[in-house]
Design a protein around this motif. Structure first.
Motif, PDB file in Angstrom:
ATOM      1  N   THR A 120      51.302  37.011  35.982  1.00  0.00           N
ATOM      2  CA  THR A 120      51.329  35.555  36.542  1.00  0.00           C
ATOM      3  C   THR A 120      52.302  35.730  37.818  1.00  0.00           C
ATOM      4  N   ILE A 121      51.684  35.590  38.865  1.00  0.00           N
ATOM      5  CA  ILE A 121      52.450  35.948  40.346  1.00  0.00           C
ATOM      6  C   ILE A 121      52.474  34.596  41.214  1.00  0.00           C
ATOM      7  N   ASP A 122      53.539  34.194  41.487  1.00  0.00           N
ATOM      8  CA  ASP A 122      53.713  32.962  42.407  1.00  0.00           C
ATOM      9  C   ASP A 122      54.439  33.406  43.549  1.00  0.00           C
ATOM     10  N   LYS A 123      53.938  33.003  44.943  1.00  0.00           N
ATOM     11  CA  LYS A 123      54.711  33.364  45.962  1.00  0.00           C
ATOM     12  C   LYS A 123      55.284  32.028  46.253  1.00  0.00           C
ATOM     13  N   ILE A 124      56.464  32.047  46.263  1.00  0.00           N
ATOM     14  CA  ILE A 124      57.449  30.826  46.408  1.00  0.00           C
ATOM     15  C   ILE A 124      58.365  30.641  47.881  1.00  0.00           C
ATOM     16  N   ALA A 125      58.132  31.645  48.351  1.00  0.00           N
ATOM     17  CA  ALA A 125      58.733  31.854  49.889  1.00  0.00           C
ATOM     18  C   ALA A 125      58.030  32.959  50.704  1.00  0.00           C
ATOM     19  N   ALA A 126      58.079  32.985  51.971  1.00  0.00           N
ATOM     20  CA  ALA A 126      57.452  34.116  52.576  1.00  0.00           C
ATOM     21  C   ALA A 126      57.724  35.712  52.127  1.00  0.00           C
ATOM     22  N   ASP A 127      58.816  35.690  51.404  1.00  0.00           N
ATOM     23  CA  ASP A 127      59.283  37.091  51.031  1.00  0.00           C
ATOM     24  C   ASP A 127      59.875  37.019  49.548  1.00  0.00           C
ATOM     25  N   THR A 128      59.228  36.066  48.849  1.00  0.00           N
ATOM     26  CA  THR A 128      59.891  35.836  47.422  1.00  0.00           C
ATOM     27  C   THR A 128      58.769  35.439  46.597  1.00  0.00           C
ATOM     28  N   TYR A 129      58.637  36.167  45.338  1.00  0.00           N
ATOM     29  CA  TYR A 129      57.702  36.150  44.382  1.00  0.00           C
ATOM     30  C   TYR A 129      58.342  35.843  43.149  1.00  0.00           C
ATOM     31  N   THR A 130      57.514  35.288  42.242  1.00  0.00           N
ATOM     32  CA  THR A 130      57.992  35.283  40.819  1.00  0.00           C
ATOM     33  C   THR A 130      56.747  35.817  39.954  1.00  0.00           C
ATOM     34  N   PHE A 131      57.191  36.716  38.869  1.00  0.00           N
ATOM     35  CA  PHE A 131      56.194  37.571  38.401  1.00  0.00           C
ATOM     36  C   PHE A 131      56.444  37.129  36.564  1.00  0.00           C
ATOM     37  N   GLU A 132      55.500  36.893  35.999  1.00  0.00           N
ATOM     38  CA  GLU A 132      55.736  36.688  34.544  1.00  0.00           C
ATOM     39  C   GLU A 132      54.597  37.642  33.861  1.00  0.00           C
ATOM     40  N   ALA A 133      55.086  38.627  33.094  1.00  0.00           N
ATOM     41  CA  ALA A 133      53.946  39.356  32.488  1.00  0.00           C
ATOM     42  C   ALA A 133      53.895  39.271  31.141  1.00  0.00           C
ATOM     43  N   LYS A 134      53.263  38.235  30.644  1.00  0.00           N
ATOM     44  CA  LYS A 134      53.384  37.521  29.288  1.00  0.00           C
ATOM     45  C   LYS A 134      52.163  38.087  28.867  1.00  0.00           C
ATOM     46  N   ASN A 135      50.781  38.182  29.627  1.00  0.00           N
ATOM     47  CA  ASN A 135      49.607  38.514  29.012  1.00  0.00           C
ATOM     48  C   ASN A 135      48.778  39.576  29.819  1.00  0.00           C
ATOM     49  N   ILE A 136      49.218  40.948  29.361  1.00  0.00           N
ATOM     50  CA  ILE A 136      48.555  42.157  30.139  1.00  0.00           C
ATOM     51  C   ILE A 136      47.220  42.456  29.362  1.00  0.00           C
ATOM     52  N   ASP A 137      46.199  42.512  30.313  1.00  0.00           N
ATOM     53  CA  ASP A 137      44.909  43.015  29.679  1.00  0.00           C
ATOM     54  C   ASP A 137      44.981  44.604  29.798  1.00  0.00           C
ATOM     55  N   LEU A 138      45.045  45.112  28.548  1.00  0.00           N
ATOM     56  CA  LEU A 138      45.286  46.523  28.371  1.00  0.00           C
ATOM     57  C   LEU A 138      43.832  47.334  28.744  1.00  0.00           C
ATOM     58  N   GLU A 139      42.852  46.437  28.572  1.00  0.00           N
ATOM     59  CA  GLU A 139      41.378  47.049  28.673  1.00  0.00           C
ATOM     60  C   GLU A 139      41.111  47.237  30.171  1.00  0.00           C
ATOM     61  N   PHE A 140      42.046  46.684  31.158  1.00  0.00           N
ATOM     62  CA  PHE A 140      41.810  46.674  32.621  1.00  0.00           C
ATOM     63  C   PHE A 140      42.089  48.115  32.866  1.00  0.00           C
ATOM     64  N   PHE A 141      42.759  48.810  32.290  1.00  0.00           N
ATOM     65  CA  PHE A 141      43.260  50.338  32.526  1.00  0.00           C
ATOM     66  C   PHE A 141      41.958  51.070  32.335  1.00  0.00           C
ATOM     67  N   HIS A 142      40.979  50.683  31.690  1.00  0.00           N
ATOM     68  CA  HIS A 142      39.712  51.730  31.737  1.00  0.00           C
ATOM     69  C   HIS A 142      38.707  51.247  32.652  1.00  0.00           C
ATOM     70  N   SER A 143      39.005  50.460  33.575  1.00  0.00           N
ATOM     71  CA  SER A 143      37.910  49.821  34.440  1.00  0.00           C
ATOM     72  C   SER A 143      37.587  50.576  35.831  1.00  0.00           C
ATOM     73  N   ALA A 144      36.747  50.494  36.466  1.00  0.00           N
ATOM     74  CA  ALA A 144      36.451  51.076  37.799  1.00  0.00           C
ATOM     75  C   ALA A 144      37.408  50.272  38.758  1.00  0.00           C
ATOM     76  N   ALA A 145      37.623  49.057  38.495  1.00  0.00           N
ATOM     77  CA  ALA A 145      38.365  48.380  39.439  1.00  0.00           C
ATOM     78  C   ALA A 145      39.852  48.957  39.564  1.00  0.00           C
ATOM     79  N   PHE A 146      40.276  49.251  38.508  1.00  0.00           N
ATOM     80  CA  PHE A 146      41.637  49.782  38.253  1.00  0.00           C
ATOM     81  C   PHE A 146      41.935  51.151  38.837  1.00  0.00           C
ATOM     82  N   LYS A 147      40.665  52.150  38.536  1.00  0.00           N
ATOM     83  CA  LYS A 147      40.478  53.331  39.155  1.00  0.00           C
ATOM     84  C   LYS A 147      40.645  53.277  40.591  1.00  0.00           C
TER      85      LYS A 147
END
Length: 434
Positions: free
Chosen positions: A63-90
């Motif tokens: 979960t990524i939110d851009k809170i200013a022009a150069d500042t982001y928050t990142f929250e890696a609570k729910n990682i989709d491990l199946e994504f790593f085998h996808s064509a999009a990831f490749k």
């Protein structure tokens, strides 16, 4: 393919603020995968490589939110491990060399990872061995599948150990550190990279709860912990941009002030430019470069030709050798540029020779530059940017040249330099995007 049209020969003037450090950004943004808690990172540069990594993390479930022009928050609570085998990831992971940096955090937290063979600059062979040898020492097992181009890694039981890195790779060290912070037991990394960006990563991890000692040295000791928490982090200014702007000022005989440079983190960068005869002055945390009509390359004490070579930190960074080479073309005197790390990074000198520079390419790693002392200006030509650093070097050459130059494939430049045309136009440069 985009292009810049540059009308050169104009002196520039004003202040410029360097962007956040690209190389640090790729490391610390990857580190958000080590925790489920929120992390806030500021001074993030708006450049292609960093934006691609942020997009990749979002696709993974961060979960990524851009809170200013150069500042982001990142929250890696729910990682989709199946994504790593996808064509999009490749597709997305393979187009970004920095994607290799997510492997260490994924192994540490989830015990497995897959990564497509990373892309990036075409500047010669860039080994990934250091990363994977380090992971293996920690207990990971990996294989490369040449059919689909994926590295698959299993690390369900990482154990701390003694690791002697075969090279002081910055990204390799960072990746192994991120894997080791959640491993069981104590890890000792010898021949570790110690540049400021790696120090920044370690300090961020320590604030998250990691136990790391030896930061700033080539011997790191990491005592594994069971989990990490959230933190806030601000990136250093990009030392490569700072060096680029020093070179730009010298080549165009411009008066430029580079703001907020974190001077004490620049190592020998200012001194190397001083060896080329460039006057620069530290004003607080700014660098002031006065307009110079001439600058003369120093010689060694015995009168022999100056040699400038890259080396692991605190040696001179290889990313600035292309800039130094271009700047030397208009200096008084000669210099040997020795690019030790990448065998294709000097091949852009053929463009400079076409512009009128006097350069002898001795071999893929060395070039001798005979300075013109600004007695004869470079001339504008059409050229193509082969990689990030060579692209900016050619841009600097074009800004100093008489006549009009066109640089194609500017997407390479914009992988590493934020809104570079707009920022240079603000200094008085004549650049048009085609």
């Amino acid at each position: 393919m985009g292009a810049f049209e540059i009308r050169g020969g104009k002196p520039l003037k004003g202040e410029i603020i360097p962007q956040g450090a690209k190389n640090e950004a790729l490391q610390v943004i990857s580190a958000v995968l080590l925790t489920a808690e929120k992390i806030t990172i500021s001074n993030i540069p708006d450049i292609v490589d960093v934006n691609k990594l942020i997009e990749l993390l979002r696709d993974m479930g961060v979960t990524i939110d851009k809170i200013a022009a150069d500042t982001y928050t990142f929250e890696a609570k729910n990682i989709d491990l199946e994504f790593f085998h996808s064509a999009a990831f490749k597709s997305k992971g393979g187009s970004l060399r920095g994607s290799i940096m997510i492997v260490g955090p994924l192994l540490a937290r989830f015990g497995k990872a897959a990564i497509p063979k990373p892309g990036g600059d075409k500047i010669g062979r860039r080994r990934l061995d250091t990363h994977f040898l380090g992971f293996e020492k920690l207990g990971a097992r990996f294989d490369y599948n040449p059919e689909n181009g994926f590295f698959n890694v299993d690390a369900s039981n990482l154990q701390g150990t003694y690791i002697l890195l075969d090279e002081a790779s910055v990204t390799g060290t960072a990746n192994v550190v991120m894997a080791a912070v959640l491993a069981k037991g104590t890890t000792t990394i010898y021949n570790a990279a110690c540049e400021p960006y790696l120090q920044q990563l370690c300090k961020m991890l320590i604030r998250m709860g990691a136990k790391i000692t030896g930061v700033g040295s080539n011997l790191l000791t990491i005592e594994g912990v069971t989990e990490l928490g959230g933190t806030t982090h601000r990136l250093l200014p990009d030392m490569i941009e700072i060096g680029s702007f020093i070179g730009l000022a010298a080549m165009t005989a411009s008066e430029i002030t580079i703001k907020d440079v974190h001077y004490d983190e620049l190592g020998m960068i200012p001194d190397v430019f001083k060896r080329l005869g460039i006057k620069l002055e530290r004003r607080g945390d700014d660098i002031f470069v006065p307009a110079q009509k001439h600058y003369e390359i120093e010689t060694f004490i015995d009168g022999s030709i100056m040699t400038i070579a890259d080396a692991p930190w605190p040696g001179f960074t290889p990313d600035l050798l292309s800039i130094v080479l271009v700047v030397a073309t208009q200096a008084k005197g000669s210099v040997l540029i020795h690019q030790k790390m990448f065998e294709s990074r000097l091949f852009f000198v053929d463009k400079l020779i076409d512009m009128g520079a006097q350069i002898i390419l001795c071999d893929p790693h060395r070039a001798t530059v005979i300075g013109l002392d600004k007695q004869m200006s470079l001339r504008g030509i059409q050229m193509t940017s082969p990689d990030i650093r060579a692209g900016v070097s050619l841009l600097i050459a074009a800004l100093s040249a008489q006549g009009t130059s066109t640089i194609y494939n500017i997407e390479q430049i914009e992988r590493g330099y934020q809104h570079i045309d707009q920022r240079l136009i603000a200094l008085g440069a004549d650049i048009k995007r085609l």
